[in-house]
Design an enzyme around this catalytic site. Sequence first.
Site, PDB file in Angstrom:
ATOM      1  N   GLY A 307       0.813  -1.208   0.000  1.00 53.17           N
ATOM      2  CA  GLY A 307       0.000   0.000   0.000  1.00 53.17           C
ATOM      3  C   GLY A 307       0.846   1.257   0.000  1.00 53.17           C
ATOM      4  N   SER A 308       0.344   2.277   0.698  1.00 53.74           N
ATOM      5  CA  SER A 308       0.934   3.614   0.568  1.00 53.74           C
ATOM      6  C   SER A 308       2.376   3.717   1.021  1.00 53.74           C
ATOM      7  CB  SER A 308       0.102   4.624   1.355  1.00 53.74           C
ATOM      8  OG  SER A 308      -1.208   4.603   0.855  1.00 53.74           O
ATOM      9  N   THR A 309       2.819   2.815   1.931  1.00 53.88           N
ATOM     10  CA  THR A 309       4.219   2.898   2.324  1.00 53.88           C
ATOM     11  C   THR A 309       5.125   2.737   1.113  1.00 53.88           C
ATOM     12  OG1 THR A 309       3.984   0.580   2.944  1.00 53.88           O
ATOM     13  CG2 THR A 309       4.077   2.168   4.739  1.00 53.88           C
TER      14      THR A 309
END
Lengths: 581, 410
Positions: A307-309
């Site tokens: 995801g966003s990481t």
Amino acid sequence: MLEDNNRIFHRKKILVVFLLCTGAFIGLFGRLVYFCVWQAEHYSRMATDLHERERSIKAARGRILDCNGKVLADNKTVCTVSVIYNQVEEPERVIDILCKELELSEEYVRQRVEKYSSMERIKSNVDKTVGDRIREYDLAGVKVDEDYKRYYPYDDLASKVLGFTGGDNQGIIGLEVIYDTYLQGEPGTILTVTDAKGIEVESAGERRIEPVSGLDLCISLDMNIQAYATQLANQALATKQADSVSIVVMNPQNGELMAMVNVPEFDLNHPYELPEGTPENLSTEEKQNILNGIWRNGCINDTYEPGSTFKMITAAAGLEEGVVTPESSFSCPGYIIVDDRKIRCHKVAGHGSQDFTHTMMNSCNPALITVGLRLGLDSYYSYFEHFGLKRKTGIDLPGEAGTIMHKKENMGNVELATVAFGQSFQITPIQLLTTASSIINGGRRITPHFGVQTCDKDGNVVEVFEYPVEEGIVSAETSATMREILEMVVAEGSGANGKVAGFRVGGKTATSQTLPRGSGRYIASFVGFAPANDPQVIAIAIVNNPQGVYYGGQVAAPIVRQLYENILPYLGIAEDENEQN
Amino acid sequence: MVSHVNREYEENRDGYEKKLYDTRRQGKTKHKKKEQSEYFFDYSLLFIVLFLLGFGLVMIYSASSYQAFLEFEDSAHYLKKQLTACIIGLVLMIVVANIPYHFWERFYLIGYLVSAALVPVVLTPLGVESHGARRWIKIPGVGLNVQPAEVAKLCMILFLSVMVCKMGKGVRSMKGFLVMVAFPMPIVLEVYLITKNLSSAIIVLGISVLMVFVASPDYKKFIIMALLVFAAAALVVYLVVSGNDFMAFRGNRILSWLDPESDPTDTGFQTLQGLYAIGSGGVFGKGLGQSMQKLSFLPEAQNDMIFSIICEELGLFGAVAIILMFVMLLWRMMVIASNAPDLFGAMMVVGVMGHITIQAILNIAVVTATIPNTGISLPFISYGGSSVMFLLIEIGLVLSVAKRIQLKEL
């Protein structure tokens, strides 16, 4: 006259007989010399092999010590009970007593006692008190040999990292497997001289070949950090009713892992205990499957969509390639159209106009997709490979999972867009942490590891382990820029919950929906490092399937914040004066 | 009473016999002391025999005590039995030594027939089975077992000695030779076929051939015979090695002899265990009583394989000492045979010499895996009551012959 002739030939013949026989004796003497002198060694050795019965003595397995010298895995004395068929005098009494003392079924013991073999092991890892008791019965043919059993003083602490050993002193999972050859040592032997029926010849005594103890393994894990991280993880597990919580703490400069928590952990001293509420009548295979699940180290063995990481990686690639600068401006209407697909931003209303730093602070999907598309498929894919994301990290734990990624030829712009914000592919948490480290530490891809060195019994260092480091993953400038951007994410952006008073922390949150989509299952995660200008520690917290609020910024970031509030002073990282107020 | 044979002697033989009688008559009239000094008593031979017996008893105790304790809870079980047999044997020896050996002449035919008749007795209820072979006869009331083969050896020596004297020059002809070789054959075959005792059969045959060899001035026949035997043995070995089905039972023995390590569990077992003992003894041995192989590893440790225990405990030196004792025994008997007052006495000594020497050589050859394994005991040393008794009777005969040697003749 004739008579005298007779006497002469008789005498001659007798002499011939004498000489022939003496010749035969001399020949036999030669034969004896051959055996007693030339072949003596050969036959003595074979005879000794024949006369001696072996009993092995377990070598003391090397201990596992944390970075402060605390013993995480130790040995305690236990006994192995065996019977020697030919020496048993009262088989019924032996069976009776062994059944009672060892709590084994009569059938099992009888089968072994009555088996015609030189030596039959009844049970190993018998408690020393039980072994002493059996020895006191003084049963002929029953041998109680002392050996060692692995003992873990902190029970379930770092269970999935340390691993445990089996009955034969061999590692089953974790570090015990990887460093088995160092830890194991050389088993010794007790050689007893016996007669042909296997009865010991008492006057001959025993010959012992002493075992060589295994080497102690010093690991970088810090028991205090591990314990505190475990506490935080358990807290989160309880409050968020999550399936599991993982926390990994690492030194981003050299890859030394300080903690790796995967709750729920299991008790290393009783690794085969099934959790309560498990149905009784399971097949061996089913039981093993359950155990394998319990023993699984999620940080290493499982992959997830980061995801966003993962936007850190896309951003670093964009900066490195020069397709974007922190000042580049982006506009987010709440969605982006890639080919024929409309990909939404998590903020339906859109983030509007923003510079690149703010897109990261807001974790804006369309902006990062744009960066990815600017790089193009070829370039993005080669960065993906260049960062080492398609390789394993090489961590010194068994069973590291590989990356699940599209084949380049199957990727179009849509796939590229999803990859750019961390979806549609899977990596392990340790992979993410390692890649993030290389982006913030000046561009060196380090190898995450626990093993630091091996020591002998007296604490003398025997071998210091070295791990490969790959330079030039990103340039120093890109790395510095990324640190600034990520510090901003924590200071003012979505990672604000990861802020630690007095310290400069950088980081990135993620909230990834697990497959299949729409199941309502999420993984909340946060990667944070400190100090942001010169990272000494990087940590990832992953909460798997939290109930209620599931945003990484709200679920995972506070875990890392609490962790840092405690461990940054503990690690001796100076507070930053500018951050005081 | 002068027997038929004696008369023939007196016709054919030299005068020393007569002289002997004269001297004896003379001696009788003179001092007793002088008589003693004039005649020969072979103390060396007696000493050698006593040494071998004593040594044998020590080694039997050493080799058997462990096994004896396991079986009978009496570590001296075998020693006691052997000691009893030795004492009986020594008494018999002294008795026989003091009987003029011509006394036995008259029994030659009876002896032959008795030994021929005795062998099949093992098949009757009187027979005793031991170690999987039926070779012993129980003498009721005495509790002693006697091997008919031992009787046959003794009787064959007597029978052939008499026959050689009877045939006189006739032994030199081909016919005489064949007759002499034919006589022992029935007994040899009996021993081999009825008691399945190849080794005893070989010894009886060997004694006979040796005696005929000494009696006949010819060499050629014997060299040809030796070559034939050698060729036959080589052929058998060749047939076995090339995998011929011929002689399957003996074949295994031959194969395990050629390579005892190839089959350490079965036929090669005893041979290999013996070699372990010899090899681990080395030059100086492990010391008396320190043998490991006697701890049930080596079958028949106190019996056929005692020589390997001697090697293990006393090393090459102990073994050489034993071999030297046998060579000295052989030498003493050669001296006695060469100087025997008459052909009959000489032939008997040659027979005994042949018996003891062939047995000793074959035993050591078996133990050192020089020839295929066949059960032969080591004279005077191996455990075996009937064997040692008969050997001592034979020594008694030799001493008796020696006693008749005039010292002047030496």
